[in-house]
Write a protein that holds these residues in place. Structure first.
Motif, PDB file in Angstrom:
ATOM      1  N   ILE A  59      -1.479   3.381   8.017  1.00  0.00           N
ATOM      2  CA  ILE A  59      -2.225   4.509   8.598  1.00  0.00           C
ATOM      3  C   ILE A  59      -3.504   3.988   9.267  1.00  0.00           C
ATOM      4  CG2 ILE A  59      -3.540   6.626   8.033  1.00  0.00           C
ATOM      5  CD1 ILE A  59      -0.604   7.207   7.800  1.00  0.00           C
ATOM      6  N   ASN A  60      -4.177   3.038   8.587  1.00  0.00           N
ATOM      7  CA  ASN A  60      -5.388   2.446   9.185  1.00  0.00           C
ATOM      8  C   ASN A  60      -5.076   1.786  10.525  1.00  0.00           C
ATOM      9  OD1 ASN A  60      -7.003   3.187   7.042  1.00  0.00           O
ATOM     10  ND2 ASN A  60      -6.652   1.290   5.914  1.00  0.00           N
ATOM     11  N   ASP A  61      -3.978   1.025  10.553  1.00  0.00           N
ATOM     12  CA  ASP A  61      -3.570   0.365  11.806  1.00  0.00           C
ATOM     13  C   ASP A  61      -3.311   1.397  12.895  1.00  0.00           C
ATOM     14  OD1 ASP A  61      -3.764  -2.161  10.782  1.00  0.00           O
ATOM     15  OD2 ASP A  61      -1.650  -2.294  10.196  1.00  0.00           O
ATOM     16  N   LEU A  62      -2.661   2.477  12.478  1.00  0.00           N
ATOM     17  CA  LEU A  62      -2.331   3.539  13.426  1.00  0.00           C
ATOM     18  C   LEU A  62      -3.600   4.166  13.999  1.00  0.00           C
ATOM     19  CD1 LEU A  62       0.228   4.801  14.525  1.00  0.00           C
ATOM     20  CD2 LEU A  62       0.221   6.396  12.606  1.00  0.00           C
ATOM     21  N   ILE A  63      -4.595   4.369  13.129  1.00  0.00           N
ATOM     22  CA  ILE A  63      -5.869   4.954  13.595  1.00  0.00           C
ATOM     23  C   ILE A  63      -6.534   4.015  14.612  1.00  0.00           C
ATOM     24  CG2 ILE A  63      -8.223   5.593  12.885  1.00  0.00           C
ATOM     25  CD1 ILE A  63      -7.008   6.616  10.250  1.00  0.00           C
ATOM     26  N   VAL A  64      -6.556   2.708  14.284  1.00  0.00           N
ATOM     27  CA  VAL A  64      -7.162   1.730  15.194  1.00  0.00           C
ATOM     28  C   VAL A  64      -6.407   1.730  16.522  1.00  0.00           C
ATOM     29  CG1 VAL A  64      -7.622  -0.731  15.550  1.00  0.00           C
ATOM     30  CG2 VAL A  64      -8.041   0.307  13.301  1.00  0.00           C
ATOM     31  N   THR A  65      -5.078   1.736  16.449  1.00  0.00           N
ATOM     32  CA  THR A  65      -4.255   1.730  17.670  1.00  0.00           C
ATOM     33  C   THR A  65      -4.525   2.973  18.512  1.00  0.00           C
ATOM     34  OG1 THR A  65      -2.561   0.655  16.359  1.00  0.00           O
ATOM     35  CG2 THR A  65      -1.871   1.459  18.504  1.00  0.00           C
ATOM     36  N   LEU A  66      -4.561   4.134  17.843  1.00  0.00           N
ATOM     37  CA  LEU A  66      -4.791   5.379  18.588  1.00  0.00           C
ATOM     38  C   LEU A  66      -6.149   5.364  19.264  1.00  0.00           C
ATOM     39  CD1 LEU A  66      -3.439   8.206  16.224  1.00  0.00           C
ATOM     40  CD2 LEU A  66      -2.415   7.308  18.298  1.00  0.00           C
ATOM     41  N   ASN A  67      -7.156   4.911  18.532  1.00  0.00           N
ATOM     42  CA  ASN A  67      -8.507   4.865  19.108  1.00  0.00           C
ATOM     43  C   ASN A  67      -8.545   3.981  20.341  1.00  0.00           C
ATOM     44  OD1 ASN A  67      -9.297   6.507  17.059  1.00  0.00           O
ATOM     45  ND2 ASN A  67     -10.405   4.952  15.894  1.00  0.00           N
TER      46      ASN A  67
ATOM     47  N   GLU B 249      10.722  17.618   3.125  1.00  0.00           N
ATOM     48  CA  GLU B 249      11.667  16.488   3.065  1.00  0.00           C
ATOM     49  C   GLU B 249      10.986  15.153   3.371  1.00  0.00           C
ATOM     50  OE1 GLU B 249      15.758  18.035   4.827  1.00  0.00           O
ATOM     51  OE2 GLU B 249      14.089  18.715   6.054  1.00  0.00           O
ATOM     52  N   LEU B 250       9.649  15.185   3.568  1.00  0.00           N
ATOM     53  CA  LEU B 250       8.942  13.962   3.979  1.00  0.00           C
ATOM     54  C   LEU B 250       8.097  13.394   2.842  1.00  0.00           C
ATOM     55  CD1 LEU B 250       7.521  15.222   7.415  1.00  0.00           C
ATOM     56  CD2 LEU B 250       9.666  13.990   7.031  1.00  0.00           C
ATOM     57  N   SER B 251       7.860  12.089   2.888  1.00  0.00           N
ATOM     58  CA  SER B 251       6.952  11.455   1.924  1.00  0.00           C
ATOM     59  C   SER B 251       5.506  11.721   2.355  1.00  0.00           C
ATOM     60  CB  SER B 251       7.212   9.949   1.907  1.00  0.00           C
ATOM     61  OG  SER B 251       6.793   9.397   3.142  1.00  0.00           O
ATOM     62  N   GLY B 252       4.554  11.398   1.461  1.00  0.00           N
ATOM     63  CA  GLY B 252       3.135  11.620   1.771  1.00  0.00           C
ATOM     64  C   GLY B 252       2.700  10.903   3.038  1.00  0.00           C
ATOM     65  N   GLY B 253       3.132   9.645   3.180  1.00  0.00           N
ATOM     66  CA  GLY B 253       2.748   8.860   4.359  1.00  0.00           C
ATOM     67  C   GLY B 253       3.335   9.443   5.635  1.00  0.00           C
ATOM     68  N   MET B 254       4.585   9.902   5.538  1.00  0.00           N
ATOM     69  CA  MET B 254       5.233  10.491   6.726  1.00  0.00           C
ATOM     70  C   MET B 254       4.529  11.782   7.133  1.00  0.00           C
ATOM     71  SD  MET B 254       9.180   9.875   5.662  1.00  0.00           S
ATOM     72  CE  MET B 254      10.150  10.260   7.099  1.00  0.00           C
ATOM     73  N   ARG B 255       4.127  12.561   6.128  1.00  0.00           N
ATOM     74  CA  ARG B 255       3.415  13.814   6.429  1.00  0.00           C
ATOM     75  C   ARG B 255       2.121  13.528   7.202  1.00  0.00           C
ATOM     76  NH1 ARG B 255       3.216  18.251   2.657  1.00  0.00           N
ATOM     77  NH2 ARG B 255       5.313  18.720   2.012  1.00  0.00           N
ATOM     78  N   LYS B 256       1.407  12.486   6.728  1.00  0.00           N
ATOM     79  CA  LYS B 256       0.147  12.141   7.408  1.00  0.00           C
ATOM     80  C   LYS B 256       0.439  11.713   8.844  1.00  0.00           C
ATOM     81  CE  LYS B 256      -2.882  12.107   3.851  1.00  0.00           C
ATOM     82  NZ  LYS B 256      -4.228  12.025   3.481  1.00  0.00           N
ATOM     83  N   ARG B 257       1.526  10.988   9.036  1.00  0.00           N
ATOM     84  CA  ARG B 257       1.848  10.531  10.396  1.00  0.00           C
ATOM     85  C   ARG B 257       2.222  11.714  11.289  1.00  0.00           C
ATOM     86  NH1 ARG B 257       5.904   6.412   8.211  1.00  0.00           N
ATOM     87  NH2 ARG B 257       6.717   6.085  10.316  1.00  0.00           N
TER      88      ARG B 257
ATOM     89  N   THR C 112      -6.004   8.900   1.501  1.00  0.00           N
ATOM     90  CA  THR C 112      -6.003   9.368   0.111  1.00  0.00           C
ATOM     91  C   THR C 112      -4.593   9.717  -0.358  1.00  0.00           C
ATOM     92  OG1 THR C 112      -8.220  10.203   0.326  1.00  0.00           O
ATOM     93  CG2 THR C 112      -6.921  11.164  -1.429  1.00  0.00           C
ATOM     94  N   GLY C 113      -4.268   9.243  -1.536  1.00  0.00           N
ATOM     95  CA  GLY C 113      -2.978   9.567  -2.135  1.00  0.00           C
ATOM     96  C   GLY C 113      -1.825   8.719  -1.649  1.00  0.00           C
ATOM     97  N   LEU C 114      -2.124   7.697  -0.843  1.00  0.00           N
ATOM     98  CA  LEU C 114      -1.043   6.846  -0.332  1.00  0.00           C
ATOM     99  C   LEU C 114      -1.081   5.478  -1.002  1.00  0.00           C
ATOM    100  CD1 LEU C 114      -1.388   7.592   3.494  1.00  0.00           C
ATOM    101  CD2 LEU C 114       0.064   8.746   1.821  1.00  0.00           C
ATOM    102  N   ASP C 115       0.072   4.816  -1.048  1.00  0.00           N
ATOM    103  CA  ASP C 115       0.101   3.471  -1.626  1.00  0.00           C
ATOM    104  C   ASP C 115      -0.620   2.511  -0.675  1.00  0.00           C
ATOM    105  OD1 ASP C 115       2.153   1.842   0.066  1.00  0.00           O
ATOM    106  OD2 ASP C 115       3.045   3.821  -0.192  1.00  0.00           O
ATOM    107  N   PRO C 116      -1.042   1.326  -1.157  1.00  0.00           N
ATOM    108  CA  PRO C 116      -1.859   0.433  -0.322  1.00  0.00           C
ATOM    109  C   PRO C 116      -1.199   0.024   0.985  1.00  0.00           C
ATOM    110  CG  PRO C 116      -1.785  -0.348  -2.599  1.00  0.00           C
ATOM    111  CD  PRO C 116      -0.844   0.792  -2.508  1.00  0.00           C
ATOM    112  N   ILE C 117       0.108  -0.155   0.958  1.00  0.00           N
ATOM    113  CA  ILE C 117       0.785  -0.611   2.190  1.00  0.00           C
ATOM    114  C   ILE C 117       0.825   0.517   3.218  1.00  0.00           C
ATOM    115  CG2 ILE C 117       3.005  -1.436   3.120  1.00  0.00           C
ATOM    116  CD1 ILE C 117       3.316  -2.753   0.230  1.00  0.00           C
ATOM    117  N   THR C 118       1.178   1.726   2.740  1.00  0.00           N
ATOM    118  CA  THR C 118       1.195   2.872   3.661  1.00  0.00           C
ATOM    119  C   THR C 118      -0.220   3.148   4.162  1.00  0.00           C
ATOM    120  OG1 THR C 118       2.986   3.762   2.320  1.00  0.00           O
ATOM    121  CG2 THR C 118       2.030   5.246   3.919  1.00  0.00           C
ATOM    122  N   SER C 119      -1.214   2.996   3.267  1.00  0.00           N
ATOM    123  CA  SER C 119      -2.610   3.199   3.684  1.00  0.00           C
ATOM    124  C   SER C 119      -2.960   2.255   4.822  1.00  0.00           C
ATOM    125  CB  SER C 119      -3.567   2.903   2.517  1.00  0.00           C
ATOM    126  OG  SER C 119      -3.399   3.837   1.522  1.00  0.00           O
ATOM    127  N   ASP C 120      -2.550   1.010   4.674  1.00  0.00           N
ATOM    128  CA  ASP C 120      -2.876   0.017   5.706  1.00  0.00           C
ATOM    129  C   ASP C 120      -2.189   0.360   7.022  1.00  0.00           C
ATOM    130  OD1 ASP C 120      -4.459  -2.309   6.114  1.00  0.00           O
ATOM    131  OD2 ASP C 120      -2.582  -3.381   6.496  1.00  0.00           O
TER     132      ASP C 120
END
Lengths: 259, 252
Positions: B180-188, B141-149, B170-178
């Motif tokens: 995810i990138n922000d999330l990775i930076v925040t988590l780190n 029931e989730l989108s690709g970006g939600m699954r990655k999250r 990979t496989g995400l639209d540019p906004i969702t990709s960004d």
């Protein structure tokens, strides 16, 4: 171009590798039984999914197996002039010794063996098994043990039902189609029924269940190549299980029923 | 120079006749965010899986805290793997489980927390990735970006010291990709973890990396800071960063 001998050699190596892999997984399954308590909830779930949900198809198969056994026995009796009071005996022996364990196991291999391979194969190609391992979860304990143990216990459970239902199927055909009374059929059945035959049938069933479970899990675990790979693994799993059931059945016949 | 956390020494790996890794040497220091780049099929994900022994090398060793990970067995291997959290390329969520069950499975199976504690940790992890509202949903029931999250929430649930990301955008639209990138930076930054990401998305690489390593033909082509990568004269690296089909890298 590969020569015939080279192909034979390659296939031989592949076969031995596969057989070795199946026995290795069997060993890992036995070792993982020590963690049954930790995986008990998963095991109970598999008992329901693999065993209890197979009951309807086993019931249908058993009715017709018993029915055709009675009909064919009556046809042969007529041909050789044997008295029909032995019909219950013939149907009972055939069902308890061979038909119920072997046909139930083959149907189980088609339904459950294929399902287990497809499920684990999909988990393999979508990296779900890698994900389990990455979290420190042993996939043999988590996925293989509950499924294989459920197969070992549920095939005999289904065979008990199949025995009962197949004899009823034979009885119905005998009474309606062959003009044998219920009493005559049951007397024939009772006179030949041996608890030893029944137990041997259940032992065979447990070994067939073990074979179906281990082969199904092995093929699933070793799936590669996406959807096509899952399809290929599923087919291989059913073919190997079915052939092994028939080979093991012959070995059991020679060991358990001395001529 | 800080002592390394992970040492990859002379790792070779082949699949049948295909030689994927041809002698990789790489050291990863605690707290750094390293990104491994390279063409599709160059062995990036294979290298990443070597770090937690999902794949074993044909030759060479991988050491964690100075210990050869090939020596870990049973419980020791499980304990070692629990020090990592991994986000898989397709998220690898368990189809038959809800989002909260997916996030909590590692904790439940580790048997170190009560049910209440697991529920609390799962809630916190889902909050971090902004998916508290999707707890009861199934992966389908989730989108690709939600699954990655959700995959990221699952990766951080065990409070790992090292986070591994396999193609996070990979496989995400540019906004969702960004996002995810922000999330990775925040988590780190929040969790003070060491992170190793594999990607061919250069925008993502420059955003999350302290250090970038490029694999080419089974070997390390370049290893440097994002600035050094941007300024290099190496034609292979320049072609890859520019995303050009003209240059020394031949597309097979």
């Amino acid at each position: 171009m590969e020569s015939g001998l080279a192909i034979l050699g390659r296939r031989g190596v592949e076969f031995i590798t596969k057989l070795g892999g199946i026995f290795l997984l069997l060993g890992r399954f036995i070792v993982s039984l020590k963690d049954l308590f930790r995986s008990f909830r998963l095991f109970v779930n598999q008992v329901y999914l693999l065993g209890v949900q197979s009951l309807p198809v086993i019931v249908i198969i058993a009715i017709f197996v018993g029915a055709v056994a009675a009909w064919q026995a009556a046809y042969q009796f007529k041909f050789i002039g044997a008295p029909l009071r032995y019909l219950g005996q013939a149907v009972g022996k055939a069902v308890v010794i061979e038909l119920a364990p072997v046909l139930s196991a083959i149907v189980f291999a088609g339904r459950v063996g294929a399902g287990v391979t497809a499920e684990l194969g999909t988990m393999r190609v979508t990296e779900q098994i890698d994900a389990l391992e990455s979290m420190g979860i042993n996939p043999v304990r988590y996925l293989v043990m509950p499924r294989v143990l459920a197969c070992v216990l549920m095939v005999p459970f289904l065979v008990v039902f199949a025995n009962f239902i197949a004899v009823i199927g034979g009885l119905i055909v005998s009474v309606i189609g062959v003009d044998v009374s219920v009493e005559m059929f049951m007397n024939g059945f009772k006179s030949s029924f041996k608890m030893g035959d029944f137990i041997n049938g259940l032992i065979k069933a447990a070994v067939f269940g073990l074979t179906i479970g281990v082969v199904g899990c092995y093929e699933g675990f070793n799936t590669n190549g996406g959807a096509q790979g899952v399809g290929r693994a599923t087919t291989t799993s059913v073919v190997i299980s079915t052939v092994m059931i028939l080979i093991l059945n012959f070995i059991f016949a020679v060991i358990l029923f001395r001529i | 120079m800080a002592e390394s956390l992970i040492d990859i020494v002379g790792v070779h790996k082949s699949f049948g006749p295909q030689e994927v890794l041809r002698g990789i040497d790489l050291s990863i220091t605690p707290g750094e965010s390293i990104v491994i780049i390279g063409q599709s099929g160059c062995g990036k994900s294979v290298l990443l899986k070597h770090l937690i022994r999902l794949i074993e090398p044909d030759e060479g060793t991988v050491r964690f805290d100075g210990q050869d990970i090939a020596g870990f067995k049973g419980r020791e291997l499980a304990e070692f793997r629990r020090r990592f959290g991994m986000l898989f390329q397709s998220a690898a969520l368990f189809d038959s489980m809800t989002v909260e069950e997916n996030v909590g499975i590692g904790l439940v199976e580790a048997h170190r927390h009560t049910h209440e504690e697991v529920a609390q940790i799962v809630e916190q992890c889902l909050e971090v990735v902004g998916l508290s509202h999707a707890r009861q949903k199934y992966p389908s029931e989730l989108s690709g970006g939600m699954r990655k999250r959700v995959g990221m929430a699952r990766a951080i649930a065990g409070e790992p010291g090292v986070l591994l990301y396999d193609e996070p955008t990979t496989g995400l639209d540019p906004i969702t990709s960004d996002m995810i990138n922000d999330l990775i930076v925040t988590l780190n930054e929040k969790l003070h973890v060491t992170s190793v990401a594999v990607t061919h998305d250069m925008k993502s690489a420059f955003k999350i990396a302290d250090r970038i390593v490029m694999l080419y033909q089974g070997k390390v082509q370049i290893d440097g800071s994002p600035q050094q990568i941007k300024e290099t004269d190496d034609p292979v690296v320049r072609q890859f960063i520019a995303g050009s089909s003209v240059g020394p890298i031949q597309v097979g």
